[in-house]
Design a protein around this motif. Structure first.
Motif, PDB file in Angstrom:
ATOM      1  N   ASP A  20      -1.396  -0.584  61.099  1.00 28.40           N
ATOM      2  CA  ASP A  20      -1.483  -0.237  62.516  1.00 28.40           C
ATOM      3  C   ASP A  20      -0.688  -1.268  63.301  1.00 28.40           C
ATOM      4  OD1 ASP A  20      -2.237   1.230  64.767  1.00 28.40           O
ATOM      5  OD2 ASP A  20      -4.071   0.071  65.067  1.00 28.40           O
ATOM      6  N   SER A  21      -0.102  -0.829  64.411  1.00 28.77           N
ATOM      7  CA  SER A  21       0.682  -1.726  65.241  1.00 28.77           C
ATOM      8  C   SER A  21       0.860  -1.119  66.620  1.00 28.77           C
ATOM      9  CB  SER A  21       2.066  -1.966  64.618  1.00 28.77           C
ATOM     10  OG  SER A  21       2.865  -2.760  65.464  1.00 28.77           O
ATOM     11  N   LYS A  22       0.896  -1.976  67.624  1.00 32.57           N
ATOM     12  CA  LYS A  22       1.214  -1.512  68.976  1.00 32.57           C
ATOM     13  C   LYS A  22       2.659  -1.039  69.036  1.00 32.57           C
ATOM     14  CE  LYS A  22      -2.252  -4.305  71.250  1.00 32.57           C
ATOM     15  NZ  LYS A  22      -2.535  -5.389  72.181  1.00 32.57           N
ATOM     16  N   ASN A  23       3.524  -1.608  68.190  1.00 34.16           N
ATOM     17  CA  ASN A  23       4.908  -1.171  68.053  1.00 34.16           C
ATOM     18  C   ASN A  23       4.959  -0.232  66.849  1.00 34.16           C
ATOM     19  OD1 ASN A  23       7.617  -0.832  67.485  1.00 34.16           O
ATOM     20  ND2 ASN A  23       8.148  -2.990  67.713  1.00 34.16           N
ATOM     21  N   LYS A  24       4.997   1.061  67.092  1.00 36.76           N
ATOM     22  CA  LYS A  24       4.880   2.051  66.025  1.00 36.76           C
ATOM     23  C   LYS A  24       6.008   1.975  64.994  1.00 36.76           C
ATOM     24  CE  LYS A  24       1.046   3.440  67.602  1.00 36.76           C
ATOM     25  NZ  LYS A  24      -0.161   2.920  66.985  1.00 36.76           N
ATOM     26  N   SER A  25       7.126   1.327  65.314  1.00 35.76           N
ATOM     27  CA  SER A  25       8.197   1.181  64.329  1.00 35.76           C
ATOM     28  C   SER A  25       7.814   0.200  63.216  1.00 35.76           C
ATOM     29  CB  SER A  25       9.505   0.758  64.999  1.00 35.76           C
ATOM     30  OG  SER A  25       9.397  -0.548  65.516  1.00 35.76           O
ATOM     31  N   ASN A  26       6.750  -0.574  63.419  1.00 36.41           N
ATOM     32  CA  ASN A  26       6.269  -1.501  62.390  1.00 36.41           C
ATOM     33  C   ASN A  26       5.388  -0.824  61.352  1.00 36.41           C
ATOM     34  OD1 ASN A  26       7.508  -3.677  63.661  1.00 36.41           O
ATOM     35  ND2 ASN A  26       5.678  -4.281  64.767  1.00 36.41           N
ATOM     36  N   LEU A  27       4.880   0.360  61.662  1.00 38.21           N
ATOM     37  CA  LEU A  27       3.966   1.052  60.746  1.00 38.21           C
ATOM     38  C   LEU A  27       4.623   1.286  59.391  1.00 38.21           C
ATOM     39  CD1 LEU A  27       2.286   3.733  63.018  1.00 38.21           C
ATOM     40  CD2 LEU A  27       1.260   1.663  62.068  1.00 38.21           C
ATOM     41  N   ILE A  58      -0.309  -6.439  65.205  1.00 35.89           N
ATOM     42  CA  ILE A  58      -0.375  -5.672  63.951  1.00 35.89           C
ATOM     43  C   ILE A  58      -1.748  -5.781  63.286  1.00 35.89           C
ATOM     44  CG2 ILE A  58       2.088  -5.871  63.481  1.00 35.89           C
ATOM     45  CD1 ILE A  58       1.351  -7.955  61.298  1.00 35.89           C
TER      46      ILE A  58
END
Length: 84
Positions: A20-27, A58
């Motif tokens: 999980d991440s506030k920045n969805k590109s990290n998922l 994250i």
């Protein structure tokens, strides 16, 4: 490994996956932790690419144990966490 142990555990060398991440590109980022600072962790992915992730945004899973860790729980200098 208990929640308390996470704070005392060395994370460098651990294989993780971002769940999980506030920045969805990290998922889905998956790899081995190669460095850790107060605010970040650096991951080397299987293809050799290195990615720096902000701890506070994250949630990741330790592949070896399946333990899920909120990055904000380990925010701070790693050496201070290990001393506790």
């Amino acid at each position: 490994m208990t929640r308390k142990d996470i704070f005392r555990h060395e994370l460098i060398g651990e294989e993780i996956e971002v769940v999980d991440s506030k920045n969805k590109s990290n998922l889905g980022i998956h790899g081995k932790i190669i460095d850790e600072t107060k605010e970040t962790i650096k991951i080397r992915q299987d293809n050799g690419t290195e990615v720096v992730l902000m701890k506070k945004i994250i949630t990741f899973k330790l592949v070896k144990t399946g333990k899920v860790i909120l990055g904000e729980q380990i925010a701070g200098r790693p050496e201070d966490r290990l001393k506790k």
